[in-house]
Design a protein around this motif. Structure first.
Motif, PDB file in Angstrom:
ATOM      1  N   CYS A  46     -20.665 161.867  64.577  1.00  0.00           N
ATOM      2  CA  CYS A  46     -21.568 161.805  65.734  1.00  0.00           C
ATOM      3  C   CYS A  46     -22.971 161.432  65.257  1.00  0.00           C
ATOM      4  O   CYS A  46     -23.410 161.875  64.195  1.00  0.00           O
ATOM      5  CB  CYS A  46     -21.626 163.158  66.433  1.00  0.00           C
ATOM      6  N   THR A  47     -23.669 160.656  66.038  1.00  0.00           N
ATOM      7  CA  THR A  47     -25.003 160.233  65.608  1.00  0.00           C
ATOM      8  C   THR A  47     -26.027 161.352  65.730  1.00  0.00           C
ATOM      9  O   THR A  47     -27.031 161.352  65.021  1.00  0.00           O
ATOM     10  CB  THR A  47     -25.482 159.031  66.445  1.00  0.00           C
ATOM     11  N   HIS A  48     -25.796 162.318  66.605  1.00  0.00           N
ATOM     12  CA  HIS A  48     -26.772 163.378  66.840  1.00  0.00           C
ATOM     13  C   HIS A  48     -26.419 164.641  66.075  1.00  0.00           C
ATOM     14  O   HIS A  48     -25.329 164.776  65.524  1.00  0.00           O
ATOM     15  CB  HIS A  48     -26.863 163.701  68.336  1.00  0.00           C
TER      16      HIS A  48
ATOM     17  N   SER B 256     -26.869 169.323  61.193  1.00  0.00           N
ATOM     18  CA  SER B 256     -26.536 167.896  61.197  1.00  0.00           C
ATOM     19  C   SER B 256     -25.140 167.680  61.761  1.00  0.00           C
ATOM     20  O   SER B 256     -24.870 166.679  62.423  1.00  0.00           O
ATOM     21  CB  SER B 256     -26.626 167.318  59.784  1.00  0.00           C
TER      22      SER B 256
ATOM     23  N   LYS C 236     -24.971 162.364  57.510  1.00  0.00           N
ATOM     24  CA  LYS C 236     -26.285 162.689  58.050  1.00  0.00           C
ATOM     25  C   LYS C 236     -26.971 163.707  57.145  1.00  0.00           C
ATOM     26  O   LYS C 236     -26.344 164.305  56.276  1.00  0.00           O
ATOM     27  CB  LYS C 236     -26.138 163.276  59.462  1.00  0.00           C
TER      28      LYS C 236
ATOM     29  N   THR D 262     -19.789 169.421  66.846  1.00  0.00           N
ATOM     30  CA  THR D 262     -20.409 168.109  66.635  1.00  0.00           C
ATOM     31  C   THR D 262     -19.938 167.576  65.289  1.00  0.00           C
ATOM     32  O   THR D 262     -20.207 168.179  64.249  1.00  0.00           O
ATOM     33  CB  THR D 262     -21.948 168.232  66.658  1.00  0.00           C
TER      34      THR D 262
ATOM     35  N   THR E 287     -36.324 166.683  60.960  1.00  0.00           N
ATOM     36  CA  THR E 287     -35.887 165.386  61.486  1.00  0.00           C
ATOM     37  C   THR E 287     -34.479 165.091  60.991  1.00  0.00           C
ATOM     38  O   THR E 287     -34.181 165.263  59.807  1.00  0.00           O
ATOM     39  CB  THR E 287     -36.822 164.254  61.013  1.00  0.00           C
TER      40      THR E 287
ATOM     41  N   ARG F 143     -29.626 168.654  71.874  1.00  0.00           N
ATOM     42  CA  ARG F 143     -29.177 167.680  70.878  1.00  0.00           C
ATOM     43  C   ARG F 143     -30.362 167.195  70.048  1.00  0.00           C
ATOM     44  O   ARG F 143     -31.460 166.965  70.578  1.00  0.00           O
ATOM     45  CB  ARG F 143     -28.478 166.500  71.551  1.00  0.00           C
ATOM     46  N   LEU F 144     -30.122 167.066  68.767  1.00  0.00           N
ATOM     47  CA  LEU F 144     -31.135 166.593  67.817  1.00  0.00           C
ATOM     48  C   LEU F 144     -30.877 165.116  67.591  1.00  0.00           C
ATOM     49  O   LEU F 144     -29.843 164.731  67.036  1.00  0.00           O
ATOM     50  CB  LEU F 144     -30.996 167.385  66.518  1.00  0.00           C
ATOM     51  N   GLN F 145     -31.807 164.283  68.040  1.00  0.00           N
ATOM     52  CA  GLN F 145     -31.623 162.837  67.964  1.00  0.00           C
ATOM     53  C   GLN F 145     -32.196 162.284  66.661  1.00  0.00           C
ATOM     54  O   GLN F 145     -33.212 162.772  66.165  1.00  0.00           O
ATOM     55  CB  GLN F 145     -32.290 162.148  69.163  1.00  0.00           C
ATOM     56  N   PRO F 146     -31.566 161.257  66.092  1.00  0.00           N
ATOM     57  CA  PRO F 146     -32.033 160.693  64.825  1.00  0.00           C
ATOM     58  C   PRO F 146     -33.468 160.179  64.924  1.00  0.00           C
ATOM     59  O   PRO F 146     -33.849 159.551  65.911  1.00  0.00           O
ATOM     60  CB  PRO F 146     -31.062 159.547  64.547  1.00  0.00           C
TER      61      PRO F 146
END
Length: 339
Positions: A242-244, A219, A177, A238, A312, A277-280
């Motif tokens: 993990c995607t987030h 990230s 990420k 995290t 982002t 949580r920071l989403q993609p």
């Protein structure tokens, strides 16, 4: 341009990593020039034993690459498997752009992997130019969350196994990420974290005062890390897979606080107001209009010149070789030959 052998590595070693000002007041260990040279030679020796024929090194003004080339050439007299070492033709600027341009040149030459010796900042610079070439990451900096912590011997073995195709990239290479920061006439990238500091000037670069932190974007944040990402790791570990990511807001006197290892030998209390949580693909606005941004631990952007700013998370970061996974896969393949 000479054709590049199929079994060829690139090597980028930052001669200045691990020698910044933070060591003056946090008792961090020093990664000497001699040890960096030895680490590169260990990497070359183990990679050569597993089929790497040629290695391209980034030149530098300190003489590290020249010394490696000379000692590798001497070693070839008694160790024929030692790869032939060549230096890139690169006009040096003594800045992070040298690593970026070196990585791009190596990718153009068709190297199968690039070994990187440095801290988070060095890896971030290399990732700007490496494209899809997988990186073998080695920690020689101050606060290192991104590179793995293995001896150069093992990193050389893993890089060679991937570069020669004996371990497939589907099992041995991870897509990482990254964090994108955008603002007025600005677009930049961090691999691990972006911190918003009240300090107005970039100064020496390091974030050395926890009370100045306003926001933190990560990230990933894994237990055992030292640096700004450790703040998030103490609240919600995290992983890289993990995607987030995570977004934290800080303020002095908040009811939730953690004691985080921001530097070697330096544990600071940090008060956290909120964690989300920071989403993609979902930009998050930075509230501050003054202060500085620290990308992967180094203050490098003055907010007022580029506000408004957003961060982002996306999944298009560099590809890295997972040393332990590669060696486990190789062990399983060896086991099959026993019947």
């Amino acid at each position: 341009m000479n054709p590049t052998p199929a079994a060829c590595l690139g090597i980028i070693a930052n001669p200045s990593s691990g020698r910044d000002l933070r060591r003056l007041f946090s008792w961090g260990s020093t990664f000497s020039m001699a040890e960096k040279i030895n680490a590169v030679l260990r990497l070359l020796s183990s990679a050569g034993a597993l089929g790497i024929q040629e290695a391209w090194l980034m030149p530098d003004t300190s003489g590290l690459a020249r010394e490696v080339q000379s000692r590798a050439q001497q070693a070839r007299l008694r160790q024929p498997a030692m790869p032939e070492v060549r230096l890139l033709d690169l006009a040096l600027t003594d800045s992070a752009s040298d690593s970026t341009r070196a990585a791009a040149l190596m990718a153009e030459r068709g190297v199968r992997a690039i070994a990187v010796l440095g801290g988070d900042g060095t890896h971030r610079a290399v990732a700007r130019g490496s494209g899809e070439v997988p990186l073998a990451t080695l920690s020689t900096g101050t606060n290192n969350a991104f590179p793995e912590r293995f001896d150069a011997t093992l990193a050389g073995m893993a890089a060679a196994l991937v570069a020669t195709g004996r371990v497939g990239e589907d099992v041995g290479v991870r897509r990482n990420k990254r964090l994108l920061v955008r603002g007025r006439e600005l677009e930049d990238v961090a691999l691990v974290d972006i911190a918003v500091s009240r300090q107005d000037a970039t100064g020496a670069g390091a974030v050395d005062c926890a009370q100045d932190l306003q926001e933190l974007f990560v990230s990933f944040c894994e237990p055992g890390v030292i640096g700004l990402a450790s703040i998030a790791a103490l609240l919600e570990p995290t992983g890289r897979d993990c995607t987030h990511g995570l977004h934290l807001r800080m303020a002095p006197g908040a009811p939730c606080s953690v004691h985080a290892p921001l530097m070697p030998g330096m544990v600071a209390e940090v008060s956290v107001v909120n964690l989300a949580r920071l989403q993609p693909g979902a930009p998050v606005a930075i509230a501050a209009t003054r202060g500085t941004l620290a990308l992967d631990g180094e203050r490098s952007i003055e907010i007022a010149a580029h506000a408004p700013l957003t961060v982002t998370l996306d999944g298009n970061g560099p590809r890295t070789i997972m040393v332990e996974a590669v060696l486990r896969h190789a062990a399983a393949a060896n086991r099959l030959h026993l019947g």
